[in-house]
Design a protein around this motif. Sequence first.
Motif, PDB file in Angstrom:
ATOM      1  N   ALA A 187       0.791  -1.230   0.000  1.00 35.38           N
ATOM      2  CA  ALA A 187       0.000   0.000   0.000  1.00 35.38           C
ATOM      3  C   ALA A 187       0.826   1.285   0.000  1.00 35.38           C
ATOM      4  O   ALA A 187       0.271   2.366   0.079  1.00 35.38           O
ATOM      5  CB  ALA A 187      -0.932  -0.008   1.212  1.00 35.38           C
ATOM      6  N   VAL A 188       2.140   1.194  -0.058  1.00 27.21           N
ATOM      7  CA  VAL A 188       2.928   2.427   0.066  1.00 27.21           C
ATOM      8  C   VAL A 188       3.706   2.760  -1.207  1.00 27.21           C
ATOM      9  O   VAL A 188       3.994   1.880  -2.014  1.00 27.21           O
ATOM     10  CB  VAL A 188       3.930   2.345   1.250  1.00 27.21           C
ATOM     11  CG1 VAL A 188       3.206   2.112   2.560  1.00 27.21           C
ATOM     12  CG2 VAL A 188       4.987   1.282   1.022  1.00 27.21           C
ATOM     13  N   GLY A 189       4.053   4.036  -1.341  1.00 24.25           N
ATOM     14  CA  GLY A 189       4.887   4.481  -2.450  1.00 24.25           C
ATOM     15  C   GLY A 189       6.282   4.825  -1.958  1.00 24.25           C
ATOM     16  O   GLY A 189       7.153   5.229  -2.715  1.00 24.25           O
ATOM     17  N   SER A 190       6.497   4.668  -0.650  1.00 28.49           N
ATOM     18  CA  SER A 190       7.798   5.007  -0.086  1.00 28.49           C
ATOM     19  C   SER A 190       8.626   3.753   0.131  1.00 28.49           C
ATOM     20  O   SER A 190       8.134   2.631   0.043  1.00 28.49           O
ATOM     21  CB  SER A 190       7.605   5.703   1.261  1.00 28.49           C
ATOM     22  OG  SER A 190       7.128   4.787   2.219  1.00 28.49           O
ATOM     23  N   VAL A 208      14.398   7.297   4.625  1.00 26.56           N
ATOM     24  CA  VAL A 208      13.108   6.972   4.036  1.00 26.56           C
ATOM     25  C   VAL A 208      12.898   7.958   2.889  1.00 26.56           C
ATOM     26  O   VAL A 208      13.271   9.125   2.997  1.00 26.56           O
ATOM     27  CB  VAL A 208      11.967   6.975   5.088  1.00 26.56           C
ATOM     28  CG1 VAL A 208      11.976   8.224   5.916  1.00 26.56           C
ATOM     29  CG2 VAL A 208      10.601   6.772   4.449  1.00 26.56           C
ATOM     30  N   LEU A 209      12.392   7.458   1.776  1.00 25.18           N
ATOM     31  CA  LEU A 209      12.293   8.290   0.579  1.00 25.18           C
ATOM     32  C   LEU A 209      11.248   7.728  -0.376  1.00 25.18           C
ATOM     33  O   LEU A 209      10.697   6.649  -0.131  1.00 25.18           O
ATOM     34  CB  LEU A 209      13.656   8.378  -0.113  1.00 25.18           C
ATOM     35  CG  LEU A 209      14.217   7.117  -0.766  1.00 25.18           C
ATOM     36  CD1 LEU A 209      15.286   7.500  -1.766  1.00 25.18           C
ATOM     37  CD2 LEU A 209      14.841   6.178   0.238  1.00 25.18           C
ATOM     38  N   GLU A 210      11.006   8.459  -1.456  1.00 22.69           N
ATOM     39  CA  GLU A 210      10.093   7.935  -2.468  1.00 22.69           C
ATOM     40  C   GLU A 210      10.809   6.814  -3.215  1.00 22.69           C
ATOM     41  O   GLU A 210      12.002   6.913  -3.508  1.00 22.69           O
ATOM     42  CB  GLU A 210       9.662   9.049  -3.401  1.00 22.69           C
ATOM     43  CG  GLU A 210       8.643   9.963  -2.744  1.00 22.69           C
ATOM     44  CD  GLU A 210       8.156  11.040  -3.689  1.00 22.69           C
ATOM     45  OE1 GLU A 210       7.156  10.791  -4.378  1.00 22.69           O
ATOM     46  OE2 GLU A 210       8.778  12.106  -3.731  1.00 22.69           O
ATOM     47  N   GLU A 262       2.321  -0.444   9.025  1.00 25.10           N
ATOM     48  CA  GLU A 262       1.968   0.413   7.885  1.00 25.10           C
ATOM     49  C   GLU A 262       3.077   1.390   7.532  1.00 25.10           C
ATOM     50  O   GLU A 262       3.009   2.087   6.537  1.00 25.10           O
ATOM     51  CB  GLU A 262       0.689   1.195   8.195  1.00 25.10           C
ATOM     52  CG  GLU A 262      -0.543   0.320   8.219  1.00 25.10           C
ATOM     53  CD  GLU A 262      -1.807   1.133   8.368  1.00 25.10           C
ATOM     54  OE1 GLU A 262      -2.627   1.108   7.456  1.00 25.10           O
ATOM     55  OE2 GLU A 262      -1.971   1.815   9.402  1.00 25.10           O
ATOM     56  N   SER A 263       4.093   1.497   8.398  1.00 24.21           N
ATOM     57  CA  SER A 263       5.152   2.468   8.158  1.00 24.21           C
ATOM     58  C   SER A 263       6.404   1.753   7.658  1.00 24.21           C
ATOM     59  O   SER A 263       6.915   0.841   8.309  1.00 24.21           O
ATOM     60  CB  SER A 263       5.440   3.225   9.462  1.00 24.21           C
ATOM     61  OG  SER A 263       6.787   3.605   9.518  1.00 24.21           O
ATOM     62  N   SER A 264       6.876   2.170   6.488  1.00 23.10           N
ATOM     63  CA  SER A 264       8.040   1.497   5.905  1.00 23.10           C
ATOM     64  C   SER A 264       9.263   1.659   6.808  1.00 23.10           C
ATOM     65  O   SER A 264      10.039   0.724   6.994  1.00 23.10           O
ATOM     66  CB  SER A 264       8.318   2.027   4.487  1.00 23.10           C
ATOM     67  OG  SER A 264       8.397   3.435   4.475  1.00 23.10           O
TER      68      SER A 264
END
Lengths: 409, 408
Positions: A22-25, A91-93, A347-349
């Motif tokens: 679910a993430v883009g990071s 942490v980044l895109e 939920e947090s990368s």
Amino acid sequence: MERLDKHILKNGMVVLGEPMEAVGSVAFDFMLPAGAARLPQGCCGAGSVIVDWIFRGAGDKNTRELSDALDGLGLHRSGSVGSSHITIGAVLEAGNLAEAIKLYADVILRAGLKDEQFELAKQLAIDGVLALDDDPRHKVMLKLREKFYPSPLGRSTLGEIAELKTLTTEKTKQIINDDFNLPQTIFAVAGKYDFDAVVAQMESLFSNAKNGSQQDVAIVQNKPGYTHLHNDGAQVHIGLMTETVKPTDEDYYNARVAVSVLSGGMSARLFTEVREKRGLCYAIRASYHSLKEAAGIACYAGTTPDKSQETLDVITAEFNRLADGISEDEIERAKVGLKSALVLQSESSASRAGGIGGDYYILGRVRSLEEIKNKIEQTTVDSVLEFLRRERFEDFTVVTIGPKEVKVK
Amino acid sequence: MEFKKKILANGLAVIGEVNKSAKSAAVGFFVKTGSRDETNQINGVSHFLEHMLFKGTEKLSTFEVSEAFDRAGAEFNAFTSEENTVFYAAILPEYLVEVTKLWTELMRPALRNEDFDIEKNVIKEEIAMYKDLPNFDVMDRCRTLHFDGHPCGNSVLGSEESITNLTAEQMRDYFAGRYAPNNMTAAVAGNFDWEQISSIVESACEKWQKQPASRKLEDSQGSKKKERIEKSNLAREHICLMSPAVAAHDQRRFAATLLATIVGDSVGSKFFWELVDKALAEAAVMQFGAMDGTGIFCSYISCCSENVSKVLDTVKGIFENLAGSGVTKEEMKTAKNKILSALVIKNELPMGRLIDLGFNWTYLQQYRTVEEDISAIKAVTIDDVHSLIKQFNLGDFTQVSIGPVQAS
């Protein structure tokens, strides 16, 4: 069911990954085995210097160019010194991951390490220790770990002024050479990434690098006791720690549930007894803390001087009373709290990258969320009480900072 | 992402952003009230009231409230600022119904005298705790000095004295006037069923009575006063600088965010290169604070006493240089990258999304997608930043320092 990616590079470095749909990071951590406990005697604080110095230019870039390149990727840096590791990460895109890993490889393998930059990094590390005097809440917990854990495992991660002052560039370079030991390094990535591409890139960046040479650390046990540091502040800051089982122990989940009964939420015992019923504190909390070699339950409370004795007494009474009995409701709330915190963090990368790296170091494998949930689910009132009666919370290491001492029974 | 809203007849705004791929949900109430809405006599009441909402209702005791949140495994809390009181919880979707119901009940608290008396001690402990955190203390004092009589300078915590004198009756009056449905927003983000959650809120809150709940809005240019406070137990000098900026509803807020990032982001900014990288200060950051009808640029610096004049000269040099030469294209590009990625990462979590969703509605009565905010940041030009620098002279600031006693 989540997937775990794992690959061991030719040089022995472990590459771990947890994809998140679910993430883009994307987040990654390099865990370098150069933590405070691994430093040679007399070099306490070298980790803080190193984590700053290595970012002051690397590869063909000077300080400014390196920083601009990292910022240009919209990357949020993290760097910390722990007992066992220096962890540097970001942490980044997701689209900029390969570029970021390339820059970090330069930082780890080809840092500029210029003399004039060393002096600045060292000054900032000294300032960091001095500034700790104005943050007693933080200082008390650092001091507590130092007094609680076997030496040198609890050694200050920020450093000691006297030892920082005598630190030289040569000595610090030597530490980097020895302790940035790649076969013992863990690389963890979580979020949106292509594992094959990450592995291929890591292999080409790190395979030919030379290994460090690390010595084993000799450990000396500390005895529980009381330490007071005087400070004319408004509050007495109380730190208290007692030994418990490590994450590798089969009672680990019983211990986690027990701590949650004490301090998992607002209905937990410490908050209810110390704050809600007696109004003794604003801040009161206890949590499980572990290294690979030892673990404890650490508790913090901040209170005005005339209430400090009562606060400590109520806290220790709650620790002692835990083995006397726990209700079904309390256990149920503790279990739900632990399980839900697990899912929310997943939920947090950034928190997943930290989680899988930490698991691998301490357990030698990564637990799935499903496994942790099941283990929590299996605990019962009986299993937790049985554990508490075998491993009572009774010997406390206590540290206070403030205008008044307390009596530790 | 799908945006939903329902404005009840009594004025309560119920808003939601549905994201079916999220693993969790977040729900909260945003009350448009804070220390700026207080008089001196009741200073600290908004924050104290925030604590009292967890003390239960006519039907629920304090412990039952705590138990209900913990049974749902909620990560919940609340915060109070100069102009908002926000209650929030992050939870797994299966617990959202009960936690939403719980919040709606808590918004109509019992405010019992005996709970008030015990909690007063906790508030005083919190005031004492912040006295031992000079980085917070200095910003609080600087805000008061900067706004100098303007209500935005009111302390959020209040003082030992104002809290001692506050009565439960005064709190009940304040509550009745400020926690009016037309002064509140209920917001939900993440994985949830809009029809179900919005009807729960509606049926629980539709009976609340509308009240006149206004706020005086005046801009403030700041006092520009300077003050130093000595404390014998401190080791470092803690410096706060504050100057006026644009307000929360102003389109130029995106340019102001960029400017603050260029000047004082924790890494790679002008402050970083001139102060931290050179080891003159261990911390030096600037933030833009957008408020209702006004705004501030706020800098915090921590250094040793010997470096103070050099640090302040350097800061003045940076501000003068900005006024003369402005910012570069490179600086704009870097700052945009940093802000955009932070925005994306924060909004990946329902909890992060809830805060933006709630504040956009509170300040702008507007739904803004993350994409709209991204476009707005991208659209800021170097001229926008330059005209901001021209209008708001960063060098014209209020200053408070707290540090060790100096030998005379």
